[in-house]
Design a protein around this motif. Structure first.
Motif, PDB file in Angstrom:
ATOM      1  N   TYR A 123      94.358 124.356  51.431  1.00 15.98           N
ATOM      2  CA  TYR A 123      93.628 125.166  52.415  1.00 15.98           C
ATOM      3  C   TYR A 123      92.505 124.287  52.975  1.00 15.98           C
ATOM      4  CZ  TYR A 123      95.969 129.037  50.001  1.00 15.98           C
ATOM      5  OH  TYR A 123      96.898 129.868  49.419  1.00 15.98           O
ATOM      6  N   THR A 201      97.534 124.029  55.349  1.00 15.17           N
ATOM      7  CA  THR A 201      97.156 125.165  56.170  1.00 15.17           C
ATOM      8  C   THR A 201      95.654 125.128  56.426  1.00 15.17           C
ATOM      9  OG1 THR A 201      97.370 127.567  56.407  1.00 15.17           O
ATOM     10  CG2 THR A 201      96.788 126.738  54.221  1.00 15.17           C
ATOM     11  N   GLY A 228      96.805 130.194  57.223  1.00 16.90           N
ATOM     12  CA  GLY A 228      95.966 130.172  56.036  1.00 16.90           C
ATOM     13  C   GLY A 228      94.518 129.887  56.367  1.00 16.90           C
ATOM     14  N   SER A 229      93.629 130.287  55.483  1.00 18.72           N
ATOM     15  CA  SER A 229      92.201 130.046  55.660  1.00 18.72           C
ATOM     16  C   SER A 229      91.559 129.799  54.311  1.00 18.72           C
ATOM     17  CB  SER A 229      91.532 131.235  56.340  1.00 18.72           C
ATOM     18  OG  SER A 229      90.126 131.062  56.372  1.00 18.72           O
ATOM     19  N   SER A 235      93.033 137.156  54.330  1.00 20.47           N
ATOM     20  CA  SER A 235      94.362 137.686  54.052  1.00 20.47           C
ATOM     21  C   SER A 235      95.377 136.556  53.986  1.00 20.47           C
ATOM     22  CB  SER A 235      94.770 138.678  55.141  1.00 20.47           C
ATOM     23  OG  SER A 235      96.099 139.091  54.952  1.00 20.47           O
ATOM     24  N   LYS A 236      96.276 136.643  53.003  1.00 19.19           N
ATOM     25  CA  LYS A 236      97.266 135.582  52.824  1.00 19.19           C
ATOM     26  C   LYS A 236      98.698 136.098  52.987  1.00 19.19           C
ATOM     27  CE  LYS A 236      94.391 132.782  49.715  1.00 19.19           C
ATOM     28  NZ  LYS A 236      94.307 132.115  48.400  1.00 19.19           N
ATOM     29  N   LEU A 239     100.647 133.998  55.488  1.00 21.49           N
ATOM     30  CA  LEU A 239     100.841 132.672  54.891  1.00 21.49           C
ATOM     31  C   LEU A 239     101.885 132.725  53.783  1.00 21.49           C
ATOM     32  CD1 LEU A 239     100.057 129.693  54.534  1.00 21.49           C
ATOM     33  CD2 LEU A 239      98.258 130.456  52.958  1.00 21.49           C
ATOM     34  N   ASP A 240     101.845 133.771  52.960  1.00 22.76           N
ATOM     35  CA  ASP A 240     102.840 133.903  51.887  1.00 22.76           C
ATOM     36  C   ASP A 240     104.252 133.915  52.459  1.00 22.76           C
ATOM     37  OD1 ASP A 240     100.821 134.003  50.044  1.00 22.76           O
ATOM     38  OD2 ASP A 240     100.866 136.183  49.797  1.00 22.76           O
TER      39      ASP A 240
END
Length: 383
Positions: A123, A201, A228-229, A235-236, A239-240
């Protein structure tokens, strides 16, 4: 599927209890169903002449299944009154299965364990990166890579035109140093992480800068994700999903590549092709006799196992050593095995493949694979 996690099963003699059980709890009567499954497992093992102490060890382990958070299924391997390996499964077994055999029955793991690769997720922002290791069953924080951030004497706004170039140059140099630090930390963590896929990400500009600074061997395994962050509480979910898609694509491409190498190495039926210096392609083995010969000499780089392999349950002869495998009893005796015993071909080949640090890839039903369902891509050609 990498096979290193199976090595503890082959460091001790059998016979082995091998259990595959559905542990999902989707109904109100799940606890009652689970108890019935445990009784079924015990009955199956007792009928197969398993010793009472090993049966008890298996049932005690199953009885401690958590009420919530259970995986879709479990695989349990026990010998000598001890559970040696207890594995969560990515896919629920269609039927509960309990066997008692000279070798642990590990072949179903190729379908039930899942083949999405472990991945390292970075990240990234302008100040550094958080590193996380993911596999099909858990996540682990690996640490941080903290870089430099230049703020220009505490100013948050861009200075006057006279100093604008100087300011921007300082910021750019600071970020370049941070990107170097992040890439260096990823390269440091990569070998021991066991990851085969790297996901970068975070901010677009920053993740691309890190990407270009990675060593070539890692850059070839890297993908970028834009959802991603590094911010706490971010919130992921998106990204997941992107990571899951990247892992599925990796597994699919790896299988296609292995099958292509197998087909080229196999050539026409009955033909052996020598390795190519230019392409690095090796030969291939197809069918139980050829794959057994290759496994015994540690030639197997990738073992191909079809989901509907007709040769999987074929008997071979084995001895106590991981390389003691032969198609005929007399051949095993000629190798020095005093008392050969029979075992399933797929389990014996997986034992030899694990010892040689090979991998196994499952060829899905309906996809063209090796005849009989067993084949191998070799590390070097057979003359």
């Amino acid at each position: 599927m990498e096979l290193a996690f199976l090595k503890p099963l082959f460091d001790r003699p059998g016979p082995w209890a091998s259990v595959y059980i559905d542990t999902s709890r989707a109904t109100e009567e799940a606890t009652k169903v689970q108890k019935l499954r445990e009784r079924f497992v015990a009955a199956q093992l007792i009928d197969a002449s398993a010793d009472a102490y090993t049966v008890r060890a298996v049932i005690d382990t199953l009885a401690h299944e958590p009420v919530s958070g259970a995986p879709p299924g479990r695989a349990i391997f026990a010998a000598g009154a001890e559970v040696v390996l207890d594995l969560p499964l990515a896919v629920s077994p269609l039927n509960t299965e309990a066997t008692w055999s000279i070798l642990p029955h590990v072949a179903p793991l190729a379908r039930l364990r899942g083949d999405e690769p472990p991945c390292l997720v970075a990240y990234i922002d302008r100040t550094g990166a958080d590193l996380e290791l993911r596999d099909a069953h858990h996540r682990e924080t690996l640490g941080q890579a903290n870089g430099k951030e230049w703020r220009g004497r505490g100013h948050r706004s861009i200075p006057t035109d006279r100093y604008e170039w100087h300011y921007r140059n300082k910021v750019e140099n600071s970020w370049n140093e941070t990107a170097d630090i992040i890439a260096g930390e990823i390269a440091k963590q990569w070998p021991d992480s066991g990851a085969r896929l790297l996901v970068l990400t975070g901010d677009s500009r920053e993740r691309k800068a890190v990407h270009t600074r990675l060593p070539e061997r890692i850059r070839a395994s890297a993908v970028e994700a834009d959802s991603g962050s590094r911010s706490p509480g971010a919130s992921k979910s998106v990204l997941d999903r992107q990571i899951a898609e990247a892992r599925e694509a990796y597994a699919r491409d790896r299988l296609q590549s292995a099958l292509e190498r197998f087909r080229i190495g196999r050539g026409r039926p009955g033909e052996h092709r020598k390795a190519s210096v230019d392409t690095g392609r090796g030969d291939a083995a197809e069918g139980v006799p050829a794959v057994v010969d290759a496994a015994r000499s540690h030639q197997v780089a990738t073992l191909l196992l079809a989901q509907d392999a007709s040769d999987a349950a074929r008997d071979v002869w084995i001895g106590p050593g991981v390389d003691d495998v032969a198609v005929q009893r007399g051949q095993a005796q000629a190798m020095g095995v005093a008392k050969p015993v029979q075992a399933r071909a797929d389990d014996a080949l997986l034992r030899a493949a694990a010892a040689a640090d090979a991998e196994v890839l499952l060829v899905p039903e309906g996809m063209r694979g090796p005849a009989g369902g067993l084949g191998a891509v070799l590390r070097w050609s057979t003359p």
